[in-house]
Design a protein around this motif. Structure first.
Motif, mmCIF file in Angstrom:
data_model
loop_
_atom_site.group_PDB
_atom_site.id
_atom_site.type_symbol
_atom_site.label_atom_id
_atom_site.label_comp_id
_atom_site.label_asym_id
_atom_site.label_seq_id
_atom_site.Cartn_x
_atom_site.Cartn_y
_atom_site.Cartn_z
ATOM 1 N N TYR A 97 -48.516 37.504 -21.716
ATOM 2 C CA TYR A 97 -47.969 36.938 -20.478
ATOM 3 C C TYR A 97 -46.452 36.935 -20.447
ATOM 4 O O TYR A 97 -45.860 36.563 -19.438
ATOM 5 C CB TYR A 97 -48.465 35.501 -20.286
ATOM 6 N N ARG A 98 -45.793 37.335 -21.551
ATOM 7 C CA ARG A 98 -44.339 37.338 -21.588
ATOM 8 C C ARG A 98 -43.793 38.679 -21.121
ATOM 9 O O ARG A 98 -44.495 39.707 -21.183
ATOM 10 C CB ARG A 98 -43.812 37.067 -22.999
ATOM 11 N N PRO A 99 -42.532 38.755 -20.683
ATOM 12 C CA PRO A 99 -41.943 40.024 -20.249
ATOM 13 C C PRO A 99 -41.910 41.052 -21.368
ATOM 14 O O PRO A 99 -41.760 40.706 -22.543
ATOM 15 C CB PRO A 99 -40.515 39.627 -19.833
ATOM 16 N N GLN A 100 -42.060 42.321 -21.021
ATOM 17 C CA GLN A 100 -41.975 43.391 -22.003
ATOM 18 C C GLN A 100 -40.574 43.409 -22.623
ATOM 19 O O GLN A 100 -39.567 43.204 -21.948
ATOM 20 C CB GLN A 100 -42.253 44.744 -21.338
ATOM 21 N N GLY A 101 -40.528 43.676 -23.906
ATOM 22 C CA GLY A 101 -39.243 43.706 -24.599
ATOM 23 C C GLY A 101 -38.892 42.414 -25.282
ATOM 24 O O GLY A 101 -37.896 42.324 -25.983
ATOM 25 N N TYR A 102 -39.721 41.376 -25.100
ATOM 26 C CA TYR A 102 -39.441 40.085 -25.727
ATOM 27 C C TYR A 102 -39.389 40.211 -27.247
ATOM 28 O O TYR A 102 -38.526 39.666 -27.914
ATOM 29 C CB TYR A 102 -40.515 39.090 -25.301
ATOM 30 N N ALA A 103 -40.331 40.985 -27.820
ATOM 31 C CA ALA A 103 -40.391 41.134 -29.277
ATOM 32 C C ALA A 103 -39.116 41.785 -29.814
ATOM 33 O O ALA A 103 -38.644 41.448 -30.894
ATOM 34 C CB ALA A 103 -41.605 41.958 -29.675
ATOM 35 N N LEU A 104 -38.558 42.721 -29.062
ATOM 36 C CA LEU A 104 -37.355 43.405 -29.516
ATOM 37 C C LEU A 104 -36.185 42.438 -29.597
ATOM 38 O O LEU A 104 -35.330 42.570 -30.457
ATOM 39 C CB LEU A 104 -37.018 44.559 -28.556
ATOM 40 N N ASN A 105 -36.166 41.460 -28.705
ATOM 41 C CA ASN A 105 -35.096 40.477 -28.730
ATOM 42 C C ASN A 105 -35.181 39.579 -29.958
ATOM 43 O O ASN A 105 -34.172 39.172 -30.519
ATOM 44 C CB ASN A 105 -35.130 39.616 -27.462
ATOM 45 N N LEU A 106 -36.418 39.248 -30.358
ATOM 46 C CA LEU A 106 -36.572 38.347 -31.491
ATOM 47 C C LEU A 106 -36.335 39.065 -32.819
ATOM 48 O O LEU A 106 -35.701 38.552 -33.717
ATOM 49 C CB LEU A 106 -37.978 37.721 -31.482
ATOM 50 N N GLY A 107 -36.889 40.260 -32.951
ATOM 51 C CA GLY A 107 -36.715 41.006 -34.185
ATOM 52 C C GLY A 107 -37.398 40.336 -35.357
ATOM 53 O O GLY A 107 -38.205 39.441 -35.225
ATOM 54 N N ALA A 108 -37.073 40.792 -36.558
ATOM 55 C CA ALA A 108 -37.722 40.283 -37.763
ATOM 56 C C ALA A 108 -36.983 39.094 -38.359
ATOM 57 O O ALA A 108 -37.517 38.390 -39.184
ATOM 58 C CB ALA A 108 -37.824 41.401 -38.809
ATOM 59 N N ASP A 109 -35.716 38.875 -37.985
ATOM 60 C CA ASP A 109 -34.944 37.760 -38.522
ATOM 61 C C ASP A 109 -35.291 36.472 -37.787
ATOM 62 O O ASP A 109 -35.436 36.465 -36.572
ATOM 63 C CB ASP A 109 -33.439 38.029 -38.391
ATOM 64 N N MET A 110 -35.381 35.383 -38.536
ATOM 65 C CA MET A 110 -35.742 34.104 -37.943
ATOM 66 C C MET A 110 -34.532 33.452 -37.292
ATOM 67 O O MET A 110 -33.395 33.588 -37.750
ATOM 68 C CB MET A 110 -36.318 33.172 -39.004
ATOM 69 N N HIS A 111 -34.795 32.737 -36.230
ATOM 70 C CA HIS A 111 -33.756 31.918 -35.616
ATOM 71 C C HIS A 111 -33.379 30.812 -36.602
ATOM 72 O O HIS A 111 -34.202 30.332 -37.376
ATOM 73 C CB HIS A 111 -34.298 31.330 -34.315
ATOM 74 N N SER A 112 -32.114 30.413 -36.573
ATOM 75 C CA SER A 112 -31.644 29.407 -37.536
ATOM 76 C C SER A 112 -32.422 28.095 -37.396
ATOM 77 O O SER A 112 -32.701 27.418 -38.398
ATOM 78 C CB SER A 112 -30.150 29.156 -37.344
ATOM 79 N N GLU A 113 -32.775 27.706 -36.154
ATOM 80 C CA GLU A 113 -33.546 26.478 -35.953
ATOM 81 C C GLU A 113 -34.928 26.592 -36.592
ATOM 82 O O GLU A 113 -35.461 25.626 -37.140
ATOM 83 C CB GLU A 113 -33.678 26.175 -34.464
ATOM 84 N N THR A 114 -35.503 27.790 -36.537
ATOM 85 C CA THR A 114 -36.813 28.012 -37.124
ATOM 86 C C THR A 114 -36.745 27.926 -38.641
ATOM 87 O O THR A 114 -37.631 27.369 -39.295
ATOM 88 C CB THR A 114 -37.369 29.379 -36.706
#
Length: 228
Positions: A97-114
């Motif tokens: 249900y999310r926009p295409q390309g969302y995964a590319l924005n996140l990548g393999a590196d974790m967000h600092s908050e995560t």
């Protein structure tokens, strides 16, 4: 005598208005408490489903298939990841249900908050939630996200983590009763009043009523606010 009667009428009208206002405020506070309870129950159910992804020691393909099925059922989840004990990505699945390309924005590196949430999960040997953060999306807008980090424990040792990303706007949209959204503005806010996500009816009228409830999670606390 006329002055006395007039003052009594004015007092009765004032008392009636005060009673009506108290009733509206009480109803709004009950609605807010009910909404927090609904969201809390949904989060608890999702946590159980995330833990069940590891049942039977699945291989990566089986795990990703299970995670994809869960994302189809839980629209408020944007992404699920399986990470090893050093937080390296092993497998992941994206919400349809999310926009295409969302995964590319996140990548393999974790967000600092995560990363902080998983560090806390390791420390308490239990689920931990990150502070919310803004995630840009491919359509030139973005959304406030919050991650849940669940440690995978076997024989008293943490051997990995499941990380689930919640979209706060969709949490409100899907987990708050539609009837409440039609009548009030419903929002997640920070302690200082900053709005993170908002759904529901637009504010109307010269007099507004507000109710707030804490939605406390391990590692993070949000405030659910209703304006009616």
């Amino acid at each position: 005598l006329l002055a006395l009667v007039a003052s009594m009428l004015v007092t009765l009208v004032w008392l009636a208005g005060r009673y009506e206002a108290d009733e509206v405020q009480s109803r709004l506070e009950r609605d807010t408490a009910d909404a927090v309870a609904d969201i809390r129950n949904a989060f608890a159910h999702t946590q159980q489903s995330l833990q069940a992804l590891q049942a039977g020691g699945p291989d990566l393909a089986t795990w990703e298939s299970r995670a994809a099925d869960l994302l189809t059922q839980r629209r408020e989840l944007a992404r699920i990841e399986w990470r090893d004990a050093r937080l390296h990505l092993r497998a992941h699945a994206e919400s349809p249900y999310r926009p295409q390309g969302y995964a590319l924005n996140l990548g393999a590196d974790m967000h600092s908050e995560t990363t902080l949430a998983c560090t806390n999960a390791r420390r308490i040997s239990g689920p931990s939630y990150s502070a919310s953060y803004f995630q840009p999306l491919p359509d030139s807008v973005g959304a406030e996200m919050m991650d849940a980090c669940l440690p995978l424990i076997s024989d008293g040792r943490i051997h990995g983590f499941v990380v689930a990303t919640y979209a706060l706007h969709t949490v409100l949209q899907d987990l708050v009763a539609p009837g409440l959204q039609r009548m009030q503005e419903v929002s997640f806010t920070e302690a200082d009043g900053t709005r993170l996500a908002l759904v529901g009816a637009k504010r109307r009228g010269s007099r507004m009523f507000t109710a707030q409830q804490l939605f406390d999670l391990p590692g993070n606390t949000l405030i659910l606010r209703m304006d009616g």
